[in-house]
Scaffold this motif. Sequence first.
Motif, PDB file in Angstrom:
ATOM      1  N   HIS A 137       0.796  -1.230   0.000  1.00  0.00           N
ATOM      2  CA  HIS A 137       0.000   0.000   0.000  1.00  0.00           C
ATOM      3  C   HIS A 137       0.829   1.281   0.000  1.00  0.00           C
ATOM      4  O   HIS A 137       0.313   2.335  -0.357  1.00  0.00           O
ATOM      5  CB  HIS A 137      -0.941   0.027   1.207  1.00  0.00           C
ATOM      6  CG  HIS A 137      -2.096  -0.908   1.078  1.00  0.00           C
ATOM      7  ND1 HIS A 137      -3.089  -0.740   0.137  1.00  0.00           N
ATOM      8  CD2 HIS A 137      -2.410  -2.041   1.754  1.00  0.00           C
ATOM      9  CE1 HIS A 137      -3.968  -1.717   0.243  1.00  0.00           C
ATOM     10  NE2 HIS A 137      -3.575  -2.528   1.213  1.00  0.00           N
ATOM     11  N   HIS A 138       2.105   1.198   0.386  1.00  0.00           N
ATOM     12  CA  HIS A 138       2.867   2.435   0.583  1.00  0.00           C
ATOM     13  C   HIS A 138       4.198   2.515  -0.162  1.00  0.00           C
ATOM     14  O   HIS A 138       4.770   3.590  -0.231  1.00  0.00           O
ATOM     15  CB  HIS A 138       3.131   2.647   2.087  1.00  0.00           C
ATOM     16  CG  HIS A 138       1.884   2.801   2.889  1.00  0.00           C
ATOM     17  ND1 HIS A 138       1.188   3.978   2.978  1.00  0.00           N
ATOM     18  CD2 HIS A 138       1.178   1.897   3.628  1.00  0.00           C
ATOM     19  CE1 HIS A 138       0.121   3.814   3.750  1.00  0.00           C
ATOM     20  NE2 HIS A 138       0.085   2.554   4.145  1.00  0.00           N
ATOM     21  N   TRP A 139       4.720   1.413  -0.653  1.00  0.00           N
ATOM     22  CA  TRP A 139       6.020   1.453  -1.322  1.00  0.00           C
ATOM     23  C   TRP A 139       5.834   1.457  -2.827  1.00  0.00           C
ATOM     24  O   TRP A 139       4.878   0.887  -3.359  1.00  0.00           O
ATOM     25  CB  TRP A 139       6.865   0.239  -0.957  1.00  0.00           C
ATOM     26  CG  TRP A 139       7.330   0.189   0.462  1.00  0.00           C
ATOM     27  CD1 TRP A 139       7.093   1.099   1.455  1.00  0.00           C
ATOM     28  CD2 TRP A 139       8.103  -0.847   1.052  1.00  0.00           C
ATOM     29  NE1 TRP A 139       7.670   0.689   2.617  1.00  0.00           N
ATOM     30  CE2 TRP A 139       8.305  -0.495   2.408  1.00  0.00           C
ATOM     31  CE3 TRP A 139       8.648  -2.031   0.573  1.00  0.00           C
ATOM     32  CZ2 TRP A 139       9.030  -1.296   3.282  1.00  0.00           C
ATOM     33  CZ3 TRP A 139       9.361  -2.821   1.435  1.00  0.00           C
ATOM     34  CH2 TRP A 139       9.555  -2.452   2.776  1.00  0.00           C
ATOM     35  N   HIS A 140       6.790   2.053  -3.494  1.00  0.00           N
ATOM     36  CA  HIS A 140       6.835   2.020  -4.958  1.00  0.00           C
ATOM     37  C   HIS A 140       7.983   1.109  -5.365  1.00  0.00           C
ATOM     38  O   HIS A 140       8.992   1.025  -4.684  1.00  0.00           O
ATOM     39  CB  HIS A 140       7.047   3.423  -5.526  1.00  0.00           C
ATOM     40  CG  HIS A 140       5.975   4.379  -5.114  1.00  0.00           C
ATOM     41  ND1 HIS A 140       4.687   4.316  -5.615  1.00  0.00           N
ATOM     42  CD2 HIS A 140       5.965   5.396  -4.215  1.00  0.00           C
ATOM     43  CE1 HIS A 140       3.951   5.256  -5.067  1.00  0.00           C
ATOM     44  NE2 HIS A 140       4.705   5.926  -4.204  1.00  0.00           N
ATOM     45  N   GLY A 141       7.813   0.422  -6.474  1.00  0.00           N
ATOM     46  CA  GLY A 141       8.875  -0.464  -6.945  1.00  0.00           C
ATOM     47  C   GLY A 141       8.876  -1.784  -6.200  1.00  0.00           C
ATOM     48  O   GLY A 141       7.858  -2.267  -5.732  1.00  0.00           O
ATOM     49  N   GLY A 143      11.006  -5.843  -5.966  1.00  0.00           N
ATOM     50  CA  GLY A 143      11.387  -6.942  -6.838  1.00  0.00           C
ATOM     51  C   GLY A 143      10.187  -7.672  -7.399  1.00  0.00           C
ATOM     52  O   GLY A 143       9.028  -7.317  -7.138  1.00  0.00           O
ATOM     53  N   LYS A 144      10.476  -8.732  -8.143  1.00  0.00           N
ATOM     54  CA  LYS A 144       9.429  -9.496  -8.814  1.00  0.00           C
ATOM     55  C   LYS A 144       8.396 -10.045  -7.819  1.00  0.00           C
ATOM     56  O   LYS A 144       7.198  -9.963  -8.059  1.00  0.00           O
ATOM     57  CB  LYS A 144      10.073 -10.635  -9.602  1.00  0.00           C
ATOM     58  CG  LYS A 144       9.103 -11.471 -10.387  1.00  0.00           C
ATOM     59  CD  LYS A 144       9.825 -12.561 -11.165  1.00  0.00           C
ATOM     60  CE  LYS A 144       8.837 -13.416 -11.927  1.00  0.00           C
ATOM     61  NZ  LYS A 144       9.509 -14.499 -12.660  1.00  0.00           N
ATOM     62  N   TRP A 145       8.869 -10.611  -6.708  1.00  0.00           N
ATOM     63  CA  TRP A 145       7.956 -11.195  -5.724  1.00  0.00           C
ATOM     64  C   TRP A 145       7.034 -10.127  -5.146  1.00  0.00           C
ATOM     65  O   TRP A 145       5.824 -10.334  -5.056  1.00  0.00           O
ATOM     66  CB  TRP A 145       8.752 -11.882  -4.607  1.00  0.00           C
ATOM     67  CG  TRP A 145       7.878 -12.463  -3.546  1.00  0.00           C
ATOM     68  CD1 TRP A 145       7.231 -13.664  -3.578  1.00  0.00           C
ATOM     69  CD2 TRP A 145       7.511 -11.850  -2.309  1.00  0.00           C
ATOM     70  NE1 TRP A 145       6.495 -13.838  -2.421  1.00  0.00           N
ATOM     71  CE2 TRP A 145       6.652 -12.738  -1.629  1.00  0.00           C
ATOM     72  CE3 TRP A 145       7.839 -10.636  -1.702  1.00  0.00           C
ATOM     73  CZ2 TRP A 145       6.118 -12.455  -0.382  1.00  0.00           C
ATOM     74  CZ3 TRP A 145       7.308 -10.352  -0.453  1.00  0.00           C
ATOM     75  CH2 TRP A 145       6.458 -11.255   0.192  1.00  0.00           C
ATOM     76  N   LEU A 146       7.593  -8.965  -4.746  1.00  0.00           N
ATOM     77  CA  LEU A 146       6.769  -7.911  -4.156  1.00  0.00           C
ATOM     78  C   LEU A 146       5.809  -7.332  -5.193  1.00  0.00           C
ATOM     79  O   LEU A 146       4.654  -7.049  -4.870  1.00  0.00           O
ATOM     80  CB  LEU A 146       7.634  -6.799  -3.549  1.00  0.00           C
ATOM     81  CG  LEU A 146       6.859  -5.689  -2.845  1.00  0.00           C
ATOM     82  CD1 LEU A 146       5.953  -6.238  -1.740  1.00  0.00           C
ATOM     83  CD2 LEU A 146       7.820  -4.648  -2.292  1.00  0.00           C
ATOM     84  N   ARG A 147       6.259  -7.193  -6.420  1.00  0.00           N
ATOM     85  CA  ARG A 147       5.354  -6.697  -7.463  1.00  0.00           C
ATOM     86  C   ARG A 147       4.182  -7.660  -7.653  1.00  0.00           C
ATOM     87  O   ARG A 147       3.046  -7.238  -7.860  1.00  0.00           O
ATOM     88  CB  ARG A 147       6.107  -6.475  -8.782  1.00  0.00           C
ATOM     89  CG  ARG A 147       6.979  -5.239  -8.767  1.00  0.00           C
ATOM     90  CD  ARG A 147       7.469  -4.836 -10.147  1.00  0.00           C
ATOM     91  NE  ARG A 147       8.044  -5.911 -10.927  1.00  0.00           N
ATOM     92  CZ  ARG A 147       9.313  -6.284 -10.900  1.00  0.00           C
ATOM     93  NH1 ARG A 147      10.176  -5.651 -10.136  1.00  0.00           N
ATOM     94  NH2 ARG A 147       9.740  -7.285 -11.653  1.00  0.00           N
ATOM     95  N   ARG A 148       4.432  -8.949  -7.556  1.00  0.00           N
ATOM     96  CA  ARG A 148       3.359  -9.943  -7.670  1.00  0.00           C
ATOM     97  C   ARG A 148       2.388  -9.819  -6.493  1.00  0.00           C
ATOM     98  O   ARG A 148       1.178  -9.901  -6.662  1.00  0.00           O
ATOM     99  CB  ARG A 148       3.957 -11.358  -7.734  1.00  0.00           C
ATOM    100  CG  ARG A 148       2.941 -12.463  -7.755  1.00  0.00           C
ATOM    101  CD  ARG A 148       2.211 -12.548  -9.064  1.00  0.00           C
ATOM    102  NE  ARG A 148       1.215 -13.616  -9.001  1.00  0.00           N
ATOM    103  CZ  ARG A 148       0.127 -13.663  -9.722  1.00  0.00           C
ATOM    104  NH1 ARG A 148      -0.101 -12.728 -10.620  1.00  0.00           N
ATOM    105  NH2 ARG A 148      -0.730 -14.639  -9.600  1.00  0.00           N
ATOM    106  N   ARG A 149       2.916  -9.629  -5.280  1.00  0.00           N
ATOM    107  CA  ARG A 149       2.065  -9.457  -4.107  1.00  0.00           C
ATOM    108  C   ARG A 149       1.220  -8.193  -4.253  1.00  0.00           C
ATOM    109  O   ARG A 149       0.046  -8.184  -3.905  1.00  0.00           O
ATOM    110  CB  ARG A 149       2.889  -9.377  -2.807  1.00  0.00           C
ATOM    111  CG  ARG A 149       3.780 -10.558  -2.494  1.00  0.00           C
ATOM    112  CD  ARG A 149       3.171 -11.957  -2.465  1.00  0.00           C
ATOM    113  NE  ARG A 149       1.776 -12.078  -2.184  1.00  0.00           N
ATOM    114  CZ  ARG A 149       0.931 -12.870  -2.890  1.00  0.00           C
ATOM    115  NH1 ARG A 149       1.362 -13.596  -3.897  1.00  0.00           N
ATOM    116  NH2 ARG A 149      -0.342 -12.947  -2.579  1.00  0.00           N
TER     117      ARG A 149
END
Length: 180
Positions: A137-141, A143-149
Amino acid sequence: MGSFALEHSKLAYRADFVVYALAVVLIAYALLAAGPRTDWPVMATLVVLGLLGWTLMEYVAHRFVLHGVPPFSTWHADHHARPTALICTPTLLSGSLITVLVFLPALLLSNLWRGSALTLGVLVGYLAYSCVHHAVHHWHGGGKWLRRRKYCHALHHRSEEAGYYGVTTSFWDTVFRTLK
């Protein structure tokens, strides 16, 4: 914004991360420093089981409690309406629930060291969930795993039909077929 307020001040919101990180470090240290070495393999297994068990608790709580049981569903709807607001479970409530639902039963069924190990795994899972939920909800960018989440959680927030209940993993959504 009292001890049981759902919307937190920045300080109270951040304190939640500090309290759980400190609890994880202190319990891990206690287990390593004072726990019986002969029990280390069992305790390590219980930490992993606690962490894996957390993922199921996260899914069940999100799907059935936060999306189905008033007043929790009403409170959670506010999070959906204002996803960047500092709305989360009060630390006193989450800590009490983990103590009553995880630590005390584990202690009664086993011993202090094993109960603490299982609880440590759940606390690591809860801290990971809190960090991931904050990040989506608060970070931009990321890695692949976080972008998927982030993608899965965005689908959860935007979907007309509920689904994508897992924040840290989609495993249980896959098992229970709640991926839309």
